[in-house]
Scaffold this motif. Structure first.
Motif, PDB file in Angstrom:
ATOM      1  N   ILE A   1     -42.992   2.147 -50.451  1.00 62.32           N
ATOM      2  CA  ILE A   1     -42.649   3.569 -50.366  1.00 62.32           C
ATOM      3  C   ILE A   1     -41.559   3.903 -51.384  1.00 62.32           C
ATOM      4  O   ILE A   1     -41.624   4.935 -52.066  1.00 62.32           O
ATOM      5  CB  ILE A   1     -42.199   3.932 -48.942  1.00 62.32           C
ATOM      6  CG1 ILE A   1     -43.386   3.823 -47.981  1.00 62.32           C
ATOM      7  CG2 ILE A   1     -41.616   5.343 -48.894  1.00 62.32           C
ATOM      8  CD1 ILE A   1     -43.007   3.949 -46.515  1.00 62.32           C
ATOM      9  N   ALA A   2     -40.570   3.014 -51.511  1.00 66.98           N
ATOM     10  CA  ALA A   2     -39.483   3.238 -52.472  1.00 66.98           C
ATOM     11  C   ALA A   2     -40.004   3.261 -53.902  1.00 66.98           C
ATOM     12  O   ALA A   2     -39.444   3.962 -54.765  1.00 66.98           O
ATOM     13  CB  ALA A   2     -38.416   2.161 -52.320  1.00 66.98           C
ATOM     14  N   GLY A   3     -41.075   2.509 -54.169  1.00 68.93           N
ATOM     15  CA  GLY A   3     -41.640   2.451 -55.511  1.00 68.93           C
ATOM     16  C   GLY A   3     -42.837   3.347 -55.720  1.00 68.93           C
ATOM     17  O   GLY A   3     -43.482   3.287 -56.775  1.00 68.93           O
ATOM     18  N   ALA A   4     -43.154   4.191 -54.734  1.00 69.83           N
ATOM     19  CA  ALA A   4     -44.310   5.091 -54.807  1.00 69.83           C
ATOM     20  C   ALA A   4     -45.604   4.314 -55.071  1.00 69.83           C
ATOM     21  O   ALA A   4     -46.473   4.752 -55.823  1.00 69.83           O
ATOM     22  CB  ALA A   4     -44.103   6.170 -55.862  1.00 69.83           C
ATOM     23  N   VAL A   5     -45.714   3.157 -54.428  1.00 68.05           N
ATOM     24  CA  VAL A   5     -46.935   2.345 -54.521  1.00 68.05           C
ATOM     25  C   VAL A   5     -47.862   2.746 -53.379  1.00 68.05           C
ATOM     26  O   VAL A   5     -47.481   2.680 -52.211  1.00 68.05           O
ATOM     27  CB  VAL A   5     -46.598   0.840 -54.436  1.00 68.05           C
ATOM     28  CG1 VAL A   5     -47.879   0.010 -54.419  1.00 68.05           C
ATOM     29  CG2 VAL A   5     -45.710   0.433 -55.602  1.00 68.05           C
ATOM     30  N   ASP A   6     -49.072   3.156 -53.715  1.00 69.84           N
ATOM     31  CA  ASP A   6     -50.012   3.675 -52.721  1.00 69.84           C
ATOM     32  C   ASP A   6     -51.243   2.778 -52.650  1.00 69.84           C
ATOM     33  O   ASP A   6     -52.284   3.104 -53.218  1.00 69.84           O
ATOM     34  CB  ASP A   6     -50.441   5.102 -53.074  1.00 69.84           C
ATOM     35  CG  ASP A   6     -49.269   6.061 -53.159  1.00 69.84           C
ATOM     36  OD1 ASP A   6     -48.273   5.802 -52.481  1.00 69.84           O
ATOM     37  OD2 ASP A   6     -49.358   7.045 -53.906  1.00 69.84           O
ATOM     38  N   ASP A   7     -51.147   1.674 -51.930  1.00 62.68           N
ATOM     39  CA  ASP A   7     -52.308   0.783 -51.832  1.00 62.68           C
ATOM     40  C   ASP A   7     -52.736   0.548 -50.389  1.00 62.68           C
ATOM     41  O   ASP A   7     -53.544  -0.334 -50.124  1.00 62.68           O
ATOM     42  CB  ASP A   7     -52.027  -0.543 -52.536  1.00 62.68           C
ATOM     43  CG  ASP A   7     -50.857  -1.304 -51.936  1.00 62.68           C
ATOM     44  OD1 ASP A   7     -50.183  -0.752 -51.040  1.00 62.68           O
ATOM     45  OD2 ASP A   7     -50.617  -2.454 -52.359  1.00 62.68           O
ATOM     46  N   THR A   8     -52.187   1.332 -49.452  1.00 62.45           N
ATOM     47  CA  THR A   8     -52.659   1.312 -48.067  1.00 62.45           C
ATOM     48  C   THR A   8     -52.710   2.755 -47.577  1.00 62.45           C
ATOM     49  O   THR A   8     -52.052   3.635 -48.158  1.00 62.45           O
ATOM     50  CB  THR A   8     -51.715   0.509 -47.139  1.00 62.45           C
ATOM     51  OG1 THR A   8     -50.504   1.262 -46.916  1.00 62.45           O
ATOM     52  CG2 THR A   8     -51.398  -0.865 -47.710  1.00 62.45           C
ATOM     53  N   PRO A   9     -53.443   3.018 -46.513  1.00 62.98           N
ATOM     54  CA  PRO A   9     -53.435   4.382 -45.968  1.00 62.98           C
ATOM     55  C   PRO A   9     -52.037   4.856 -45.580  1.00 62.98           C
ATOM     56  O   PRO A   9     -51.722   6.042 -45.724  1.00 62.98           O
ATOM     57  CB  PRO A   9     -54.354   4.269 -44.747  1.00 62.98           C
ATOM     58  CG  PRO A   9     -55.277   3.141 -45.069  1.00 62.98           C
ATOM     59  CD  PRO A   9     -54.446   2.157 -45.828  1.00 62.98           C
ATOM     60  N   VAL A  10     -51.204   3.936 -45.087  1.00 63.44           N
ATOM     61  CA  VAL A  10     -49.866   4.335 -44.648  1.00 63.44           C
ATOM     62  C   VAL A  10     -48.979   4.693 -45.837  1.00 63.44           C
ATOM     63  O   VAL A  10     -48.292   5.728 -45.820  1.00 63.44           O
ATOM     64  CB  VAL A  10     -49.226   3.221 -43.796  1.00 63.44           C
ATOM     65  CG1 VAL A  10     -47.757   3.547 -43.487  1.00 63.44           C
ATOM     66  CG2 VAL A  10     -49.996   3.038 -42.490  1.00 63.44           C
ATOM     67  N   THR A  11     -48.962   3.873 -46.880  1.00 62.13           N
ATOM     68  CA  THR A  11     -48.110   4.187 -48.031  1.00 62.13           C
ATOM     69  C   THR A  11     -48.616   5.425 -48.763  1.00 62.13           C
ATOM     70  O   THR A  11     -47.814   6.204 -49.289  1.00 62.13           O
ATOM     71  CB  THR A  11     -48.029   2.998 -49.004  1.00 62.13           C
ATOM     72  OG1 THR A  11     -49.351   2.593 -49.390  1.00 62.13           O
ATOM     73  CG2 THR A  11     -47.313   1.821 -48.365  1.00 62.13           C
ATOM     74  N   THR A  12     -49.916   5.624 -48.771  1.00 63.12           N
ATOM     75  CA  THR A  12     -50.461   6.835 -49.393  1.00 63.12           C
ATOM     76  C   THR A  12     -50.047   8.081 -48.613  1.00 63.12           C
ATOM     77  O   THR A  12     -49.696   9.116 -49.195  1.00 63.12           O
ATOM     78  CB  THR A  12     -51.995   6.743 -49.489  1.00 63.12           C
ATOM     79  OG1 THR A  12     -52.352   5.552 -50.196  1.00 63.12           O
ATOM     80  CG2 THR A  12     -52.574   7.935 -50.231  1.00 63.12           C
ATOM     81  N   CYS A  13     -50.075   7.998 -47.301  1.00 62.10           N
ATOM     82  CA  CYS A  13     -49.587   9.114 -46.480  1.00 62.10           C
ATOM     83  C   CYS A  13     -48.102   9.348 -46.709  1.00 62.10           C
ATOM     84  O   CYS A  13     -47.643  10.500 -46.757  1.00 62.10           O
ATOM     85  CB  CYS A  13     -49.855   8.835 -45.004  1.00 62.10           C
ATOM     86  SG  CYS A  13     -51.573   9.108 -44.488  1.00 62.10           S
ATOM     87  N   ALA A  14     -47.325   8.264 -46.880  1.00 61.96           N
ATOM     88  CA  ALA A  14     -45.885   8.405 -47.084  1.00 61.96           C
ATOM     89  C   ALA A  14     -45.583   9.116 -48.397  1.00 61.96           C
ATOM     90  O   ALA A  14     -44.745  10.031 -48.448  1.00 61.96           O
ATOM     91  CB  ALA A  14     -45.215   7.036 -47.055  1.00 61.96           C
ATOM     92  N   THR A  15     -46.243   8.713 -49.477  1.00 54.79           N
ATOM     93  CA  THR A  15     -46.031   9.373 -50.759  1.00 54.79           C
ATOM     94  C   THR A  15     -46.398  10.850 -50.678  1.00 54.79           C
ATOM     95  O   THR A  15     -45.691  11.723 -51.189  1.00 54.79           O
ATOM     96  CB  THR A  15     -46.857   8.682 -51.851  1.00 54.79           C
ATOM     97  OG1 THR A  15     -46.383   7.349 -52.022  1.00 54.79           O
ATOM     98  CG2 THR A  15     -46.749   9.419 -53.182  1.00 54.79           C
ATOM     99  N   THR A  16     -47.513  11.136 -50.012  1.00 59.69           N
ATOM    100  CA  THR A  16     -47.958  12.517 -49.859  1.00 59.69           C
ATOM    101  C   THR A  16     -46.956  13.329 -49.042  1.00 59.69           C
ATOM    102  O   THR A  16     -46.611  14.461 -49.398  1.00 59.69           O
ATOM    103  CB  THR A  16     -49.340  12.551 -49.174  1.00 59.69           C
ATOM    104  OG1 THR A  16     -50.245  11.714 -49.898  1.00 59.69           O
ATOM    105  CG2 THR A  16     -49.891  13.957 -49.119  1.00 59.69           C
TER     106      THR A  16
END
Length: 390
Positions: free
Chosen positions: A95-110
């Motif tokens: 999340i800190a690095g804006a890495v979106d490789d799971t549904p959760v991290t993608t939701c977090a960036t969004t």
């Protein structure tokens, strides 16, 4: 506490994911609607069907052409708040690095891009939590406005926070926070006066009402100090006390930088000179009781401008008489308002009370949590900073 709030619940691959079902149930018990989002690693620990059962909604296990992340957490998305619980070190770093490789991290960036509130409850082994990179990632994400629910450090593990702590922070993130920047001091529960090293004089107060007020003020953004003889709570800084004298001293100190005092505690009206040794049973005994100082009078004398909310407990059952007694207390100590209730509600989850102001009185009947919210909103209105429905 979460009535009408939509919570997107992100679940990642910590063993603490086994607690997801109970957490989802608790969010719903507090009024939230919940939709689950899971990483692949989380699905190896808890089956998506379990999360579907707990939330009564379909679970997002992959991002498809339906752009589930935007539907949930984007501009005008479904979620009022994204809760990631548990959050692994891996997920926080991504999340800190804006890495979106799971549904959760993608939701977090969004969510972060759309200014959707985000709450993160980390869970991992303690050495991982102490890793400089993980701490840096937490600091980075926190600077973006993300709320972290601190884990419990036990047995070499940074265990996921309690459901009470998580729910409180979700409610705080989702609400308007009209008490943000305010320091509210709450006294709660019973005090005890020692007779000897074993025995005490006390009363029937459970402290539930005081804790409800403290939690409601926290949810509305306040920094809360709770003065009581009770457990640590996640929504307040606790000043532990036992006797009336200790409560007065701790409250006096806490009020030095307070914006409001809510005096809920059922403080002992009398104390006694304690014996240094245990008194033997079976003997006739007379106790010489001495009155204790009235806390609100002492605090009013030291802090003449401090808004104080008082409680007045009676046993008559006559609402007119209760209002009259409450107004006497209000006028004597220059209180903002007084909550009058009957002693029969001590220890119960529900209450019937009267919110008594100088010119009017409003009746409340329901849960103590609900009354805590009414009191917190009244404090916000008194301070001229609005109210919230959270």
């Amino acid at each position: 506490m979460l009535e009408g709030v939509n919570v997107a619940l992100g679940v990642t691959g910590s063993i603490a994911a086994v607690k997801t079902v109970e957490l989802a149930h608790e969010l719903r018990r507090q009024g939230a609607t919940v939709r689950g989002v899971m990483t692949g690693s989380a699905q190896g620990i808890i089956h998506p069907w379990a999360v579907e059962f707990a939330t009564d909604n379909d679970v997002v296990t992959e991002i498809t052409g339906s752009v589930e992340h935007v539907d949930l957490c984007g501009y005008d998305g479904w979620a009022d708040v994204l809760l990631i619980a548990p959050a692994t070190a891996n997920t926080v770093g991504k999340i800190a690095g804006a890495v979106d490789d799971t549904p959760v991290t993608t939701c977090a960036t969004t969510a972060l891009g759309a200014d959707t509130p985000v709450v993160i409850a980390p869970a991992m082994h303690e050495p991982m939590y102490d890793h400089p990179g993980v701490l840096e990632a937490i600091d980075t994400v926190a600077e973006w406005g993300v709320d972290f629910v601190d884990p419990r450090i036990e047995e070499g593990k940074a265990k996921i926070a309690s459901e009470e702590a998580i729910v409180s922070d979700v409610a705080r993130a989702a609400g308007d926070r009209p008490l943000a920047g305010q320091h509210v001091v709450v006294t709660s529960g019973a005090t005890s006066e020692a007779i000897d090293p074993v025995r005490v004089i006390t009363n029937r107060s459970s402290g539930k009402m005081g804790r409800a007020v403290a939690q409601a003020c926290y949810v509305r953004g306040a920094d809360v100090t709770l003065v009581h003889d009770g457990p640590d709570v996640p929504y307040a800084t606790v000043r532990p006390v036992e006797s009336a004298a200790e409560m007065l001293a701790a409250t006096r100190e806490a009020c030095a930088d307070a914006d409001t005092l809510v005096s809920v505690a059922a403080i002992s009206d009398y104390t006694v000179e304690a014996s240094d040794e245990k008194l033997r049973s079976g003997q006739e005994l007379t106790l010489a009781l001495e009155p204790t100082p009235k806390l609100i009078d002492e605090i009013r004398a030291e802090y003449p401008e401090l808004p104080i909310v008082g409680f007045k407990t009676e046993t008559s059952g006559d609402e007119g008489a209760m209002i009259e007694q409450a107004r006497r207390t209000l006028e004597r100590a220059g209180l903002a308002f007084v909550i009058a209730n009957d002693a029969s509600v001590m220890g119960s989850e529900t209450t019937c009370a009267l919110l008594v102001h100088a010119d009017d009185a409003a009746r409340y009947e329901g849960t103590k949590a609900g009354l805590g919210g009414e009191i917190a909103d009244s404090i916000a209105a008194m301070l001229g900073i609005g109210s919230t429905d959270s």
